[in-house]
Design an enzyme around this catalytic site. Structure first.
Site, PDB file in Angstrom:
ATOM      1  N   PHE A  61       0.811  -1.225   0.000  1.00 29.43           N
ATOM      2  CA  PHE A  61       0.000   0.000   0.000  1.00 29.43           C
ATOM      3  C   PHE A  61       0.839   1.266   0.000  1.00 29.43           C
ATOM      4  O   PHE A  61       0.332   2.353   0.170  1.00 29.43           O
ATOM      5  CB  PHE A  61      -0.939   0.029   1.220  1.00 29.43           C
ATOM      6  CG  PHE A  61      -1.749  -1.217   1.397  1.00 29.43           C
ATOM      7  CD1 PHE A  61      -2.326  -1.868   0.308  1.00 29.43           C
ATOM      8  CD2 PHE A  61      -1.933  -1.751   2.668  1.00 29.43           C
ATOM      9  CE1 PHE A  61      -3.066  -3.026   0.482  1.00 29.43           C
ATOM     10  CE2 PHE A  61      -2.672  -2.900   2.841  1.00 29.43           C
ATOM     11  CZ  PHE A  61      -3.243  -3.558   1.749  1.00 29.43           C
ATOM     12  N   ALA A  63       4.686   3.558  -1.121  1.00 28.01           N
ATOM     13  CA  ALA A  63       5.921   3.790  -1.877  1.00 28.01           C
ATOM     14  C   ALA A  63       6.898   4.516  -0.973  1.00 28.01           C
ATOM     15  O   ALA A  63       6.501   5.429  -0.237  1.00 28.01           O
ATOM     16  CB  ALA A  63       5.636   4.648  -3.105  1.00 28.01           C
ATOM     17  N   TRP A  64       8.162   4.085  -1.017  1.00 28.16           N
ATOM     18  CA  TRP A  64       9.226   4.823  -0.325  1.00 28.16           C
ATOM     19  C   TRP A  64      10.568   4.419  -0.881  1.00 28.16           C
ATOM     20  O   TRP A  64      10.709   3.365  -1.511  1.00 28.16           O
ATOM     21  CB  TRP A  64       9.140   4.719   1.202  1.00 28.16           C
ATOM     22  CG  TRP A  64       9.071   3.343   1.849  1.00 28.16           C
ATOM     23  CD1 TRP A  64       8.984   2.146   1.223  1.00 28.16           C
ATOM     24  CD2 TRP A  64       9.078   3.069   3.250  1.00 28.16           C
ATOM     25  NE1 TRP A  64       8.936   1.129   2.143  1.00 28.16           N
ATOM     26  CE2 TRP A  64       8.989   1.666   3.399  1.00 28.16           C
ATOM     27  CE3 TRP A  64       9.144   3.852   4.390  1.00 28.16           C
ATOM     28  CZ2 TRP A  64       8.969   1.046   4.648  1.00 28.16           C
ATOM     29  CZ3 TRP A  64       9.121   3.225   5.635  1.00 28.16           C
ATOM     30  CH2 TRP A  64       9.034   1.836   5.755  1.00 28.16           C
ATOM     31  N   ASN A  65      11.545   5.308  -0.657  1.00 32.16           N
ATOM     32  CA  ASN A  65      12.894   5.116  -1.191  1.00 32.16           C
ATOM     33  C   ASN A  65      13.901   5.332  -0.074  1.00 32.16           C
ATOM     34  O   ASN A  65      13.584   5.940   0.945  1.00 32.16           O
ATOM     35  CB  ASN A  65      13.180   6.155  -2.284  1.00 32.16           C
ATOM     36  CG  ASN A  65      12.113   6.150  -3.365  1.00 32.16           C
ATOM     37  OD1 ASN A  65      11.786   5.110  -3.924  1.00 32.16           O
ATOM     38  ND2 ASN A  65      11.549   7.308  -3.636  1.00 32.16           N
ATOM     39  N   HIS A  72      27.248  17.263   1.338  1.00 33.86           N
ATOM     40  CA  HIS A  72      27.502  18.496   0.571  1.00 33.86           C
ATOM     41  C   HIS A  72      27.033  18.314  -0.864  1.00 33.86           C
ATOM     42  O   HIS A  72      27.834  18.223  -1.793  1.00 33.86           O
ATOM     43  CB  HIS A  72      28.983  18.871   0.651  1.00 33.86           C
ATOM     44  CG  HIS A  72      29.393  19.181   2.053  1.00 33.86           C
ATOM     45  ND1 HIS A  72      29.555  20.466   2.522  1.00 33.86           N
ATOM     46  CD2 HIS A  72      29.598  18.359   3.119  1.00 33.86           C
ATOM     47  CE1 HIS A  72      29.864  20.418   3.803  1.00 33.86           C
ATOM     48  NE2 HIS A  72      29.900  19.155   4.197  1.00 33.86           N
ATOM     49  N   HIS A  76      22.980  23.403  -0.446  1.00 39.66           N
ATOM     50  CA  HIS A  76      23.349  22.843   0.862  1.00 39.66           C
ATOM     51  C   HIS A  76      24.015  23.838   1.790  1.00 39.66           C
ATOM     52  O   HIS A  76      24.420  24.924   1.368  1.00 39.66           O
ATOM     53  CB  HIS A  76      24.204  21.580   0.685  1.00 39.66           C
ATOM     54  CG  HIS A  76      25.621  21.818   0.268  1.00 39.66           C
ATOM     55  ND1 HIS A  76      26.010  21.894  -1.048  1.00 39.66           N
ATOM     56  CD2 HIS A  76      26.760  21.990   0.992  1.00 39.66           C
ATOM     57  CE1 HIS A  76      27.308  22.091  -1.112  1.00 39.66           C
ATOM     58  NE2 HIS A  76      27.799  22.171   0.115  1.00 39.66           N
ATOM     59  N   ASP A  78      26.947  24.541   4.744  1.00 41.76           N
ATOM     60  CA  ASP A  78      28.262  24.143   5.265  1.00 41.76           C
ATOM     61  C   ASP A  78      28.338  24.528   6.742  1.00 41.76           C
ATOM     62  O   ASP A  78      28.226  25.714   7.093  1.00 41.76           O
ATOM     63  CB  ASP A  78      29.393  24.879   4.544  1.00 41.76           C
ATOM     64  CG  ASP A  78      29.653  24.397   3.121  1.00 41.76           C
ATOM     65  OD1 ASP A  78      29.052  23.402   2.678  1.00 41.76           O
ATOM     66  OD2 ASP A  78      30.484  25.038   2.443  1.00 41.76           O
ATOM     67  N   HIS A  82      32.960  21.523   8.976  1.00 41.75           N
ATOM     68  CA  HIS A  82      33.323  21.049   7.642  1.00 41.75           C
ATOM     69  C   HIS A  82      34.803  21.324   7.366  1.00 41.75           C
ATOM     70  O   HIS A  82      35.442  20.584   6.629  1.00 41.75           O
ATOM     71  CB  HIS A  82      32.441  21.756   6.606  1.00 41.75           C
ATOM     72  CG  HIS A  82      32.742  21.435   5.183  1.00 41.75           C
ATOM     73  ND1 HIS A  82      33.022  20.161   4.736  1.00 41.75           N
ATOM     74  CD2 HIS A  82      32.799  22.237   4.079  1.00 41.75           C
ATOM     75  CE1 HIS A  82      33.237  20.199   3.434  1.00 41.75           C
ATOM     76  NE2 HIS A  82      33.124  21.430   3.013  1.00 41.75           N
ATOM     77  N   HIS A 211      35.689  28.883   2.814  1.00 38.29           N
ATOM     78  CA  HIS A 211      35.626  27.781   3.784  1.00 38.29           C
ATOM     79  C   HIS A 211      36.558  28.045   4.967  1.00 38.29           C
ATOM     80  O   HIS A 211      36.150  27.969   6.128  1.00 38.29           O
ATOM     81  CB  HIS A 211      36.024  26.465   3.107  1.00 38.29           C
ATOM     82  CG  HIS A 211      35.002  25.918   2.167  1.00 38.29           C
ATOM     83  ND1 HIS A 211      34.891  26.334   0.861  1.00 38.29           N
ATOM     84  CD2 HIS A 211      34.043  24.978   2.341  1.00 38.29           C
ATOM     85  CE1 HIS A 211      33.908  25.658   0.267  1.00 38.29           C
ATOM     86  NE2 HIS A 211      33.369  24.829   1.143  1.00 38.29           N
TER      87      HIS A 211
HETATM   88  C1  23J Z   1      35.547  19.981   0.124  1.00 29.49           C
HETATM   89  C2  23J Z   1      36.694  20.569  -0.366  1.00 29.49           C
HETATM   90  C3  23J Z   1      36.627  21.708  -1.121  1.00 29.49           C
HETATM   91  C4  23J Z   1      35.374  22.265  -1.360  1.00 29.49           C
HETATM   92  C5  23J Z   1      34.206  21.685  -0.866  1.00 29.49           C
HETATM   93  C6  23J Z   1      34.314  20.542  -0.130  1.00 29.49           C
HETATM   94  C7  23J Z   1      32.866  22.294  -1.113  1.00 29.49           C
HETATM   95  O1  23J Z   1      32.686  23.095  -1.961  1.00 29.49           O
HETATM   96  C8  23J Z   1      31.725  22.015  -0.214  1.00 29.49           C
HETATM   97  O2  23J Z   1      30.672  21.546  -0.651  1.00 29.49           O
HETATM   98  O3  23J Z   1      31.829  22.329   0.972  1.00 29.49           O
HETATM   99  S1  23J Z   1      35.299  23.725  -2.331  1.00 29.49           S
HETATM  100 MN    MN Z   2      29.679  22.216   1.207  1.00 28.93          MN
END
Ligand code: 23J
Ligand code: MN
Length: 261
Positions: A61, A63-65, A72, A76, A78, A82, A211
């Site tokens: 009955f 559906a699922w995945n 990342h 998304h 960060d 990270h 980053h």
């Molecule tokens: C790991 C290393 C370099 C980068 C990234 C990830 C990303 O762009 C991310 O999605 O955080 S530039």
């Molecule tokens: Mn990222």
């Protein structure tokens, strides 16, 4: 009863005078993933959707995945952990970031003409200060988003990553631009490209400055945002919340902006 800011917002949402803009790219097997040089790094996999049942013998009955999905991937978030520079923040993982930080005002810096003319365009503090002179100061606690219209290339990995023999070519910030917005006390930095850094950022000092510097300051990143061309330079409110992955370094999000309609 007097109308508070929140009751006014509630009415504005119902009447349509405040609109909800979806800043999210479709997330699926076609979603481009970053391709770091394989000699220096293992890459994140492409999205896979595994069927569990589809109203059949595996589940009559329903559906699922289940998903095979990097943290990342697609539009998304960060988190500070990270990056090695943010690794020791106790509140720097997706499950421990204070939720108050997931809803904040946005500043949208339009770099679309510059990025169309030069895919390696780099945003500088001078350009940010010129933007502030026109639109007002960047406030503590707000996001800075770099509009490039790069999201229009997001349909294919080839155009989105835009790599040649010299590596990827996509716009982003200089290290000094990131230092400048950090001096303003921003909550984070967001882009329309595959990551928060420029394609050429691996060769900068420090490497991957968005980053390195944002996460060193316990601040956040947003990548692969869409439709920043639908936002005003100032005045929108961004809702960008990662899944509550335990010890997560990032997460796909549904990024939403509230704008005056
Ligand atoms: C790991 C290393 C370099 C980068 C990234 C990830 C990303 O762009 C991310 O999605 O955080 S530039
Ligand atoms: Mn990222």
């Amino acid at each position: 009863m007097s109308a508070t800011a929140l009751t006014q917002l509630a009415s504005a949402l119902l009447s349509g005078s405040v609109k909800v803009i979806d800043l999210t790219a479709p997330l699926g097997p076609e979603t481009p993933v970053i391709k770091l040089p394989p000699e220096i790094a293992v890459n994140t996999p492409e999205v896979k959707v595994h069927n569990i049942s589809h109203y059949d013998k595996n589940g009559p009955f329903w559906a699922w995945n289940w998903l095979e999905l990097g943290e990342h991937t697609g539009t998304h978030f960060d988190a500070p952990v990270h990056w090695i520079t943010g690794k020791d923040y106790q509140d720097g993982t997706t499950d421990r970031i204070p939720a108050q930080n997931f809803v904040a005002p946005v500043n949208v810096i339009d770099c679309s003409a510059e990025s169309a003319a030069n895919p390696d365009y780099l945003l500088t503090p001078e350009a940010i200060k010129a933007w502030e002179a026109k639109h007002g100061e960047i406030e503590a606690g707000s996001w800075v988003l770099m509009r490039t219209d790069w999201y229009k290339r997001n349909g294919s990995a080839e155009t989105f990553l835009n790599a040649d023999a010299n590596g990827p070519h996509s716009p982003g910030p200089t290290p000094e631009a990131i230092e400048y917005i950090l001096s303003k006390g921003v909550v984070g930095w967001g882009t329309e490209t595959i990551g928060t850094d420029a394609g050429a950022a691996g060769g900068m000092n420090p490497p991957f400055p968005a980053h390195n510097l944002m996460h060193k300051a316990n601040k956040y990143g947003l990548a692969s945002l869409c439709h920043l061309d639908q936002l005003p330079p100032k005045g929108a409110v961004l809702i960008a919340a990662p899944l509550k992955f335990v010890n997560g370094t990032g997460s796909p999000i549904r990024a939403l902006a509230l704008v005056a309609g």
